[in-house]
Motif scaffolding. Structure first.
Motif, PDB file in Angstrom:
ATOM      1  N   SER A   1      47.242  20.719  76.826  1.00 25.36           N
ATOM      2  CA  SER A   1      46.155  20.118  77.839  1.00 25.36           C
ATOM      3  C   SER A   1      45.793  20.723  78.460  1.00 25.36           C
ATOM      4  N   TYR A   2      45.635  22.664  77.977  1.00 28.41           N
ATOM      5  CA  TYR A   2      44.996  23.162  78.465  1.00 28.41           C
ATOM      6  C   TYR A   2      43.704  23.598  77.838  1.00 28.41           C
ATOM      7  N   ASN A   3      43.130  22.232  77.195  1.00 28.49           N
ATOM      8  CA  ASN A   3      42.157  22.223  75.538  1.00 28.49           C
ATOM      9  C   ASN A   3      43.144  23.809  75.133  1.00 28.49           C
ATOM     10  N   MET A   4      43.725  23.686  74.166  1.00 25.72           N
ATOM     11  CA  MET A   4      44.465  24.605  72.938  1.00 25.72           C
ATOM     12  C   MET A   4      44.640  24.178  72.135  1.00 25.72           C
ATOM     13  N   LYS A   5      44.050  24.558  71.439  1.00 28.02           N
ATOM     14  CA  LYS A   5      44.921  24.200  69.577  1.00 28.02           C
ATOM     15  C   LYS A   5      45.304  25.332  69.616  1.00 28.02           C
ATOM     16  N   LEU A   6      46.615  24.829  68.738  1.00 21.25           N
ATOM     17  CA  LEU A   6      48.042  25.331  68.456  1.00 21.25           C
ATOM     18  C   LEU A   6      47.907  26.258  67.004  1.00 21.25           C
ATOM     19  N   GLY A   7      47.812  28.178  67.226  1.00 21.16           N
ATOM     20  CA  GLY A   7      47.802  28.217  65.674  1.00 21.16           C
ATOM     21  C   GLY A   7      48.847  28.244  65.059  1.00 21.16           C
ATOM     22  N   ILE A   8      48.710  27.994  63.646  1.00 19.02           N
ATOM     23  CA  ILE A   8      50.558  27.831  63.160  1.00 19.02           C
ATOM     24  C   ILE A   8      50.084  28.762  62.292  1.00 19.02           C
ATOM     25  N   GLY A   9      51.685  29.373  61.914  1.00 22.94           N
ATOM     26  CA  GLY A   9      51.585  30.484  61.349  1.00 22.94           C
ATOM     27  C   GLY A   9      52.353  30.807  59.996  1.00 22.94           C
ATOM     28  N   GLY A  10      53.026  31.491  59.743  1.00 20.91           N
ATOM     29  CA  GLY A  10      54.873  32.091  58.925  1.00 20.91           C
ATOM     30  C   GLY A  10      55.503  31.293  59.957  1.00 20.91           C
ATOM     31  N   VAL A  11      56.142  31.890  60.863  1.00 21.11           N
ATOM     32  CA  VAL A  11      56.912  31.703  61.418  1.00 21.11           C
ATOM     33  C   VAL A  11      57.155  30.104  61.260  1.00 21.11           C
ATOM     34  N   VAL A  12      55.965  28.434  60.778  1.00 21.08           N
ATOM     35  CA  VAL A  12      57.479  27.772  60.672  1.00 21.08           C
ATOM     36  C   VAL A  12      57.512  27.448  58.921  1.00 21.08           C
ATOM     37  N   THR A  13      57.745  28.610  58.684  1.00 22.54           N
ATOM     38  CA  THR A  13      58.311  28.842  57.116  1.00 22.54           C
ATOM     39  C   THR A  13      59.998  28.972  57.222  1.00 22.54           C
ATOM     40  N   PHE A  14      60.048  29.590  58.712  1.00 24.84           N
ATOM     41  CA  PHE A  14      61.082  30.265  58.872  1.00 24.84           C
ATOM     42  C   PHE A  14      62.624  29.697  59.032  1.00 24.84           C
ATOM     43  N   LYS A  15      63.890  29.662  59.143  1.00 30.74           N
ATOM     44  CA  LYS A  15      64.682  28.858  58.811  1.00 30.74           C
ATOM     45  C   LYS A  15      64.974  28.655  60.732  1.00 30.74           C
ATOM     46  N   ASN A  16      65.218  29.687  61.300  1.00 30.10           N
ATOM     47  CA  ASN A  16      65.080  30.098  62.896  1.00 30.10           C
ATOM     48  C   ASN A  16      63.726  29.885  63.647  1.00 30.10           C
ATOM     49  N   GLY A  17      62.982  29.658  62.604  1.00 29.30           N
ATOM     50  CA  GLY A  17      61.972  29.028  63.491  1.00 29.30           C
ATOM     51  C   GLY A  17      61.536  28.496  64.642  1.00 29.30           C
ATOM     52  N   LYS A  18      61.900  27.190  64.244  1.00 29.45           N
ATOM     53  CA  LYS A  18      62.313  26.417  65.957  1.00 29.45           C
ATOM     54  C   LYS A  18      60.979  25.234  65.521  1.00 29.45           C
ATOM     55  N   ILE A  19      59.758  26.338  65.185  1.00 24.33           N
ATOM     56  CA  ILE A  19      58.682  24.709  65.939  1.00 24.33           C
ATOM     57  C   ILE A  19      58.493  23.671  64.569  1.00 24.33           C
ATOM     58  N   ASP A  20      59.671  24.190  63.104  1.00 28.12           N
ATOM     59  CA  ASP A  20      59.089  22.935  62.132  1.00 28.12           C
ATOM     60  C   ASP A  20      59.989  21.933  62.474  1.00 28.12           C
ATOM     61  N   GLN A  21      60.672  22.480  63.322  1.00 29.44           N
ATOM     62  CA  GLN A  21      61.392  20.747  63.887  1.00 29.44           C
ATOM     63  C   GLN A  21      60.991  19.579  64.651  1.00 29.44           C
ATOM     64  N   PHE A  22      59.975  20.222  65.621  1.00 27.18           N
ATOM     65  CA  PHE A  22      59.440  19.178  65.638  1.00 27.18           C
ATOM     66  C   PHE A  22      57.595  19.429  65.742  1.00 27.18           C
TER      67      PHE A  22
END
Length: 255
Positions: free
Chosen positions: A169-190
Motif C-alpha cells: 500500500s506504500y508503493n513497495m514491491k516485496l523482495g523475496i529471497g532464500g527465506v521463502v525456501t525455509f521450512k520455518n520461513g512462513k512466507i511460503d504459506q501465503f
C-alpha cells in the motif's frame, strides 16, 4: 530468460577469493542483472570497482545501512548526499530500521531513514528498505512520509500477509529471497496470495542462502532456487516468474 537479483552485496569480503568467477557463474545461468545496495562509505570504492569490472550487469545504490547508523551518522549521510549529487545511482538503499542488533540507536536510525527518504524524493529514486524486528516503526515512518513519489522495495520481506499488503500500500514491491525456501520461513504459506506484479527476486548474498545451501555462503547464482520455489508456489513456469519479476525490477529501478 533474464533473471534479476535486486539485492546482492557482491563487494562483500566473503567473495574476496572468487568474486569474478562467482559473478560469471551467475551470468552464465542467466542471472545477469545485479543491484548493489550500499552499507556505508567504507564500501563505496569497492562498489565502483564492481561497476567498472561488469559495467553491463552492475547497478549501484547509495545509502547508509541502519546497523551502521552510529555517532558519525551525519558525516555518513553527507557522503550519501554528496555521491547522489555527483553521479547516477538506481536507488537509495539499503536504508531503514534494525532493532535486532541495537535498540539504543532507534532515534538516530529513524532520523537517518527519514533523511534518506527525502533524498530519494529529491533525486526521484526508489528506496530499498531494510527492516529487522521493526515493522511497526518502519510503517510509522512510511505513513508520515507517504506520497506519490515514495516507492521502492521492501527488501528481504519476512512479515505476515497483513504486513505484506501494508507494505504494498506504500508503493513497495516485496523482495523475496532464500527465506521463502525455509521450512520455518512462513512466507511460503501465503506468498501466492500476493500478485506477482508486487514481487521482485533477491539473494542478499552472501547472507540467507536458500535450501539446500542454507547456512553456507550465499551467491547470486542461488537465486534460481528462489525462482524454482516461487514457480512451485504460484503454479507457473520458472521462465514466467523470471520475466515478471525482471519487468517489476525495471519498473522500480528504471533500467
Amino acid at each position: 530468460m533474464v533473471i534479476t537479483d535486486t539485492h546482492t552485496h557482491l563487494y562483500s569480503e566473503a567473495f574476496e577469493e572468487d568474486r569474478s568467477a562467482m559473478i560469471r557463474r551467475a551470468i552464465e545461468a542467466n542471472v545477469s542483472r545485479f543491484f548493489i545496495p550500499a552499507i556505508d562509505s567504507a564500501y563505496t570504492e569497492a562498489m565502483f570497482q564492481l561497476e567498472k569490472d561488469f559495467p553491463e550487469n552492475i547497478f549501484l545504490m547509495m545509502g547508509l545501512h541502519p546497523t551502521h547508523v552510529k555517532e558519525n551518522f551525519k558525516d555518513e549521510l553527507a557522503h550519501v548526499e554528496n555521491m547522489l549529487s555527483q553521479r547516477k545511482f538506481y536507488a537509495v538503499g539499503e536504508i531503514g530500521i534494525d532493532l535486532y542488533w541495537d535498540k539504543t540507536t532507534l532515534d538516530i536510525q529513524i532520523e537517518a531513514f527519514k533523511y534518506q527518504i527525502n533524498l530519494a524524493k529529491k533525486y526521484k529514486l526508489p528506496i530499498v528498505i531494510h527492516c529487522r524486528e521493526a515493522f511497526d516503526e518502519i510503517f510509522e515512518v512510511l505513513e508520515q512520509e507517504k506520497s506519490d513519489d515514495l516507492f521502492g522495495i521492501f527488501h528481504c520481506f519476512t512479515g505476515t500477509l497483513e504486513q505484506a499488503y501494508k507494505a504494498i500500500s506504500y508503493n513497495m514491491k516485496l523482495g523475496i529471497g532464500g527465506v521463502v525456501t525455509f521450512k520455518n520461513g512462513k512466507i511460503d504459506q501465503f506468498i501466492n496470495k500476493i500478485g506477482l506484479e508486487h514481487i521482485v527476486l533477491e539473494t542478499d548474498s552472501p547472507y540467507l542462502a536458500p535450501k539446500p545451501y542454507r547456512g553456507e555462503r550465499n551467491e547470486s547464482l542461488y537465486i534460481i532456487k528462489v525462482l524454482e520455489k516461487l514457480s512451485e508456489l504460484y503454479g507457473i513456469s520458472v521462465e514466467e516468474i523470471a520475466d515478471i519479476t525482471t519487468k517489476n525490477s525495471k519498473h522500480v529501478f528504471g533500467i
